[in-house]
Design an enzyme around this catalytic site. Structure first.
Site, PDB file in Angstrom:
ATOM      1  N   ARG A  35       9.461 -11.305  -2.576  1.00 29.39           N
ATOM      2  CA  ARG A  35       9.938 -13.264  -2.993  1.00 29.39           C
ATOM      3  C   ARG A  35       9.059 -13.870  -2.855  1.00 29.39           C
ATOM      4  O   ARG A  35       9.058 -14.581  -3.941  1.00 29.39           O
ATOM      5  CB  ARG A  35      11.775 -12.905  -2.938  1.00 29.39           C
ATOM      6  CG  ARG A  35      12.638 -13.513  -3.145  1.00 29.39           C
ATOM      7  CD  ARG A  35      13.480 -13.542  -2.676  1.00 29.39           C
ATOM      8  NE  ARG A  35      13.812 -13.700  -0.732  1.00 29.39           N
ATOM      9  CZ  ARG A  35      14.794 -13.607  -0.452  1.00 29.39           C
ATOM     10  NH1 ARG A  35      16.587 -13.925  -1.157  1.00 29.39           N
ATOM     11  NH2 ARG A  35      15.201 -13.918   0.803  1.00 29.39           N
ATOM     12  N   SER A  36       9.367 -13.956  -1.490  1.00 30.11           N
ATOM     13  CA  SER A  36       8.446 -15.542  -1.280  1.00 30.11           C
ATOM     14  C   SER A  36       6.926 -14.788  -1.156  1.00 30.11           C
ATOM     15  O   SER A  36       6.338 -13.811  -0.259  1.00 30.11           O
ATOM     16  CB  SER A  36       8.463 -16.127   0.314  1.00 30.11           C
ATOM     17  OG  SER A  36       8.810 -15.358   0.831  1.00 30.11           O
ATOM     18  N   SER A 130      12.324   5.746  10.097  1.00 25.18           N
ATOM     19  CA  SER A 130      12.738   5.569  11.876  1.00 25.18           C
ATOM     20  C   SER A 130      11.577   5.574  12.188  1.00 25.18           C
ATOM     21  O   SER A 130      10.425   5.912  12.063  1.00 25.18           O
ATOM     22  CB  SER A 130      13.382   6.670  12.590  1.00 25.18           C
ATOM     23  OG  SER A 130      13.515   6.201  13.728  1.00 25.18           O
ATOM     24  N   GLY A 132      11.058   2.504  13.907  1.00 27.40           N
ATOM     25  CA  GLY A 132      10.213   0.524  14.203  1.00 27.40           C
ATOM     26  C   GLY A 132       9.609   0.447  13.687  1.00 27.40           C
ATOM     27  O   GLY A 132       8.786   1.214  12.841  1.00 27.40           O
ATOM     28  N   LYS A 184      19.358  10.060   7.875  1.00 30.38           N
ATOM     29  CA  LYS A 184      19.016   8.805   8.378  1.00 30.38           C
ATOM     30  C   LYS A 184      19.907   8.353   9.660  1.00 30.38           C
ATOM     31  O   LYS A 184      19.651   7.949  10.593  1.00 30.38           O
ATOM     32  CB  LYS A 184      17.766   7.266   7.651  1.00 30.38           C
ATOM     33  CG  LYS A 184      17.815   6.462   8.621  1.00 30.38           C
ATOM     34  CD  LYS A 184      16.892   6.773   9.639  1.00 30.38           C
ATOM     35  CE  LYS A 184      16.390   5.892  10.723  1.00 30.38           C
ATOM     36  NZ  LYS A 184      16.470   4.026  10.067  1.00 30.38           N
ATOM     37  N   HIS A 187      20.704  10.949  12.184  1.00 26.16           N
ATOM     38  CA  HIS A 187      19.702  10.163  13.218  1.00 26.16           C
ATOM     39  C   HIS A 187      19.778   9.191  14.789  1.00 26.16           C
ATOM     40  O   HIS A 187      19.897   9.271  15.332  1.00 26.16           O
ATOM     41  CB  HIS A 187      18.641  10.057  12.603  1.00 26.16           C
ATOM     42  CG  HIS A 187      17.491   9.896  13.728  1.00 26.16           C
ATOM     43  ND1 HIS A 187      17.252   8.460  13.768  1.00 26.16           N
ATOM     44  CD2 HIS A 187      16.573  10.010  13.673  1.00 26.16           C
ATOM     45  CE1 HIS A 187      16.541   8.257  14.591  1.00 26.16           C
ATOM     46  NE2 HIS A 187      15.640   9.056  14.622  1.00 26.16           N
ATOM     47  N   ASN A 188      20.889   8.016  13.248  1.00 26.73           N
ATOM     48  CA  ASN A 188      20.981   7.250  14.540  1.00 26.73           C
ATOM     49  C   ASN A 188      22.273   6.948  14.420  1.00 26.73           C
ATOM     50  O   ASN A 188      22.309   6.304  16.243  1.00 26.73           O
ATOM     51  CB  ASN A 188      20.918   5.427  13.179  1.00 26.73           C
ATOM     52  CG  ASN A 188      19.912   5.047  12.668  1.00 26.73           C
ATOM     53  OD1 ASN A 188      18.728   6.087  12.954  1.00 26.73           O
ATOM     54  ND2 ASN A 188      19.541   3.913  12.483  1.00 26.73           N
ATOM     55  N   GLU A 191      21.024   8.629  18.183  1.00 28.68           N
ATOM     56  CA  GLU A 191      19.914   7.851  18.779  1.00 28.68           C
ATOM     57  C   GLU A 191      21.263   6.853  19.439  1.00 28.68           C
ATOM     58  O   GLU A 191      21.319   7.169  20.860  1.00 28.68           O
ATOM     59  CB  GLU A 191      19.313   7.293  18.130  1.00 28.68           C
ATOM     60  CG  GLU A 191      18.587   6.044  18.516  1.00 28.68           C
ATOM     61  CD  GLU A 191      17.791   5.454  17.535  1.00 28.68           C
ATOM     62  OE1 GLU A 191      17.305   5.560  16.691  1.00 28.68           O
ATOM     63  OE2 GLU A 191      18.278   4.286  17.377  1.00 28.68           O
TER      64      GLU A 191
HETATM   65  N1  LIG Z   1      13.535  -3.360  11.988  1.00 35.77           N
HETATM   66  C1  LIG Z   1      13.204  -2.047  12.382  1.00 35.77           C
HETATM   67  O1  LIG Z   1      13.531  -1.367  13.039  1.00 35.77           O
HETATM   68  C2  LIG Z   1      13.554  -1.181  11.175  1.00 35.77           C
HETATM   69  C3  LIG Z   1      13.646   0.540  10.906  1.00 35.77           C
HETATM   70  C4  LIG Z   1      14.238   1.242  10.173  1.00 35.77           C
HETATM   71  C5  LIG Z   1      14.477   0.412   8.778  1.00 35.77           C
HETATM   72  N2  LIG Z   1      14.683  -0.646   8.598  1.00 35.77           N
HETATM   73  C6  LIG Z   1      15.346  -1.591   7.274  1.00 35.77           C
HETATM   74  O2  LIG Z   1      13.794  -1.321   6.868  1.00 35.77           O
HETATM   75  C7  LIG Z   1      14.587  -2.870   5.951  1.00 35.77           C
HETATM   76  C8  LIG Z   1      13.531  -4.251   5.917  1.00 35.77           C
HETATM   77  O3  LIG Z   1      13.312  -4.059   7.347  1.00 35.77           O
HETATM   78  P1  LIG Z   1      12.369  -5.491   8.335  1.00 35.77           P
HETATM   79  O4  LIG Z   1      13.516  -6.296   9.378  1.00 35.77           O
HETATM   80  O5  LIG Z   1      11.320  -5.926   7.820  1.00 35.77           O
HETATM   81  O6  LIG Z   1      13.062  -6.510   7.072  1.00 35.77           O
HETATM   82  P2  LIG Z   1      14.535  -7.443   6.889  1.00 35.77           P
HETATM   83  O7  LIG Z   1      14.622  -8.380   7.846  1.00 35.77           O
HETATM   84  O8  LIG Z   1      15.669  -6.658   7.337  1.00 35.77           O
HETATM   85  O9  LIG Z   1      14.765  -7.899   5.543  1.00 35.77           O
HETATM   86  C9  LIG Z   1      13.450  -9.001   5.190  1.00 35.77           C
HETATM   87  C10 LIG Z   1      12.621  -8.518   4.014  1.00 35.77           C
HETATM   88  O10 LIG Z   1      14.199  -8.957   2.198  1.00 35.77           O
HETATM   89  C11 LIG Z   1      13.432 -10.005   1.885  1.00 35.77           C
HETATM   90  N3  LIG Z   1      15.046  -9.932   1.126  1.00 35.77           N
HETATM   91  C12 LIG Z   1      15.935 -10.201   1.769  1.00 35.77           C
HETATM   92  N4  LIG Z   1      16.714 -10.547   1.038  1.00 35.77           N
HETATM   93  C13 LIG Z   1      16.072 -10.547  -0.192  1.00 35.77           C
HETATM   94  C14 LIG Z   1      16.690 -10.728  -1.709  1.00 35.77           C
HETATM   95  N5  LIG Z   1      18.140 -11.375  -2.294  1.00 35.77           N
HETATM   96  N6  LIG Z   1      16.217 -10.113  -3.099  1.00 35.77           N
HETATM   97  C15 LIG Z   1      14.271  -9.944  -2.362  1.00 35.77           C
HETATM   98  N7  LIG Z   1      14.354  -9.926  -1.092  1.00 35.77           N
HETATM   99  C16 LIG Z   1      15.110 -10.230  -0.114  1.00 35.77           C
HETATM  100  C17 LIG Z   1      12.668 -10.692   2.405  1.00 35.77           C
HETATM  101  O11 LIG Z   1      12.256 -12.001   2.004  1.00 35.77           O
HETATM  102  P3  LIG Z   1      11.308 -12.818   1.932  1.00 35.77           P
HETATM  103  O12 LIG Z   1      10.402 -12.976   2.942  1.00 35.77           O
HETATM  104  O13 LIG Z   1      11.385 -13.838   1.076  1.00 35.77           O
HETATM  105  O14 LIG Z   1      13.192 -13.034   2.980  1.00 35.77           O
HETATM  106  C18 LIG Z   1      12.201 -10.218   3.346  1.00 35.77           C
HETATM  107  O15 LIG Z   1      10.875  -9.810   2.422  1.00 35.77           O
HETATM  108  C19 LIG Z   1      15.870  -3.255   6.307  1.00 35.77           C
HETATM  109  O16 LIG Z   1      16.574  -2.155   5.661  1.00 35.77           O
HETATM  110  C20 LIG Z   1      15.947  -2.666   7.575  1.00 35.77           C
HETATM  111  O17 LIG Z   1      17.355  -1.870   8.198  1.00 35.77           O
HETATM  112  C21 LIG Z   1      14.231  -1.632   9.526  1.00 35.77           C
END
Ligand SMILES: NC(=O)c1ccc[n+]([C@@H]2O[C@H](COP(=O)([O-])OP(=O)(O)OC[C@H]3O[C@@H](n4cnc5c(N)ncnc54)[C@H](OP(=O)(O)O)[C@@H]3O)[C@@H](O)[C@H]2O)c1
Length: 479
Positions: A35-36, A130, A132, A184, A187-188, A191
């Site tokens: 987005r940004s 899954s 992280g 998934k 799975h969680n 976990e």
């Molecule tokens: N973190 C983990 O360990 C993990 C593991 C498995 C699955 N997941 C899942 O993977 C996904 C991404 O996780 P993450 O931790 O990398 O990021 P996040 O913090 O969940 O999301 C941030 C991202 O989402 C974008 N975003 C948020 N609102 C938006 C909107 N309205 N329109 C367009 N873009 C938008 C942000 O863009 P900007 O940069 O522009 O703000 C950024 O790229 C999530 O669904 C999360 O639940 C995460």
């Protein structure tokens, strides 16, 4: 002209960035979008040398950068942001293109999105990922749903970047529409249960034996060389052995003991109730986190009386760590058995035809619950795909039966010393309830018939009956 990308990733926070890098490191040309634009620029600046990236700073530019059929991976915050991103891209795509949601979506949202996009001629693949951020970069466990047709083009890329165990990718087509996100979710949930059981083991070893965290870390290290060998046991030992630099105290003693439960753990319990599947291990783990977070309630009740907590001595102490290992193993079998039954029920409810052995196989690597144990589960379902529960499969049955004396002894010790073990206790209660000849549900049916004329069935005759409780004679009649 720049080479077209075989896949694109939009949403370049930690997960999306690492997935994109993983794809590029495997030789795929990856279109990038966020987005940004800052995150896109940063990725190319810092990691551009890892492979071929095509940065895009508008939705149209991103779509134009992709080969047909286009494959777009969305990795943004789950919920409304995912819908917003889908709506941004779908109008720019053409029939046969594929949108992949690799975020943690609720499977019901995935079903809704898949149906809506199918109407528009687009494939929508809800995919569980899954492991992280490290997993996303070095090889996650990947659980894709969606159509078999979309998997034909997308599958090879996902299998390329997934973790591998014995040369087999930890990725397989789970089933149509929401199947991947459902798996998934479970799975969680598993976990949660696994982590709770490990945490209870720690609490027991400390409370009943008086061991210090560093000594308990050694116990976990030993367990990690046997049948409990798993990522979670390994990291538990690391966490317990860690000393806080600021205070010199064990790290675990300076961390606030209030855990969070959000998203997928809660969904698993809610869906377990909807499907009528007793996933008590996952539910207790979720409630245990919830209870820990009620700090006000805990402060108000701290003085409630409990038993004297005298540490075990002599033979009981000698045996205790081994008994806890057995109780942990047996409770873990129950928690996984319940989770797999939930997947079986979801698969039947939504016609997904999920292969449980394949699910166990792709959880063997890359994900948080990865463990040697999952290979045994894979083998159990491969031998008998319609297994009613893991508890009746040969090796698991024997292991749990062999463990039951130790399991009962550990739960009694916990009760006697006042150490809360909701995970161990509920797993044992589940085991005893399943194997019981008769359950007190018969009395519950009698009560329901008494106050609400809910009727009952009999063990000796066909039919549905009601007793006239209000009359002197209490006559029974067919309902
Ligand atoms: N973190 C983990 O360990 C993990 C593991 C498995 C699955 N997941 C899942 O993977 C996904 C991404 O996780 P993450 O931790 O990398 O990021 P996040 O913090 O969940 O999301 C941030 C991202 O989402 C974008 N975003 C948020 N609102 C938006 C909107 N309205 N329109 C367009 N873009 C938008 C942000 O863009 P900007 O940069 O522009 O703000 C950024 O790229 C999530 O669904 C999360 O639940 C995460």
């Amino acid at each position: 002209m720049t080479k077209k990308a075989s896949i694109g990733v939009t949403g370049l926070a930690v997960m999306g960035r690492n997935l994109a890098r993983n794809l590029a490191r495997h030789g795929h040309t990856v279109a990038l979008h966020n987005r940004s634009g800052e995150r896109t620029r940063e990725l190319v600046e810092r990691f551009g040398s890892e492979g071929e990236f095509v940065p895009a700073y508008s939705a149209q530019e991103f779509v134009d950068a992709l080969e047909r059929p286009r494959q777009i991976v969305i990795m943004v915050k789950a919920g409304a942001p995912t819908d917003a991103v889908i709506e941004e891209f779908a109008p720019l795509l053409e029939r046969g293109d594929v949108i992949v949601d690799a975020g943690n979506a609720h499977f019901a949202d995935t079903r809704r999105r898949e149906a809506a996009l199918r109407e528009r001629g687009l494939h929508f693949v809800g995919t569980g990922v899954s492991g992280g951020e490290e997993g996303a970069l070095h090889g996650p466990s990947i659980m894709p749903g969606g159509s078999a047709e979309s998997y034909a083009s997308l599958g090879p890329l996902l299998e390329d970047i997934a973790a591998k165990v014995d040369g087999t990718p930890c990725c397989a087509h789970i089933g149509p529409d929401g199947a991947g996100h459902f798996v998934k979710m479970v799975h969680n949930g598993i976990e949660y249960a696994d982590m709770q059981l490990i945490a209870e083991s720690f609490d027991l070893l400390r409370g009943a034996l008086g061991l210090e965290p560093a000594q308990i870390a050694d116990v976990f290290r030993t367990w990690n060389t046997g049948r409990l060998d798993s990522y979670l046991i390994e990291i538990t030992a690391e966490v317990l052995a860690h000393t806080d630099a600021a205070t010199g105290k064990p790290f675990v003693d300076v961390v606030a003991d209030a855990a969070e439960q959000k998203g997928t753990g809660r969904w698993t319990v809610q869906i377990g109730l909807d499907l009528g599947i007793p996933i008590s291990g996952i539910a207790e783990a979720t409630f245990a986190r919830s209870l820990s977070g009620h700090t006000g309630l805990r402060a108000a009740t701290r003085g409630l009386a409990g038993p004297e907590r005298t540490p075990l001595t002599g033979a009981a102490a000698e045996r205790f760590a081994d008994d806890v290992e057995q109780a942990l193993y047996a409770s873990k079998v129950v928690a996984y058995a319940q989770g797999f039954n939930q997947i079986q029920a979801g698969s039947a409810e939504y016609d997904w035809n999920i292969d449980l052995g394949a699910v166990a196989s792709l959880w063997r690597g890359g994900c948080i619950i990865r463990a040697k144990f999952l290979d045994d589960i894979r083998a159990a379902y491969e031998a008998e795909p319609a297994l009613p529960t893991l508890l009746t499969s040969g090796d698991f049955r024997k292991a749990v039966e062999d463990a039951q004396d130790a399991w009962r002894s550990v739960v009694s010790t916990a009760v006697r010393l006042g150490i809360p073990t909701p995970g161990f206790s509920t797993a044992l209660a589940y085991y005893d309830a399943l194997r019981a000849d008769r359950l007190p549900a018969a009395l519950v049916q009698g009560q329901r018939d008494y106050f609400g004329a809910h009727t009952y069935r009999r063990v000796d005759r066909e039919g549905v009956f009601h007793t006239e409780w209000a009359t002197e004679a209490r006559a029974e009649r067919p309902a």
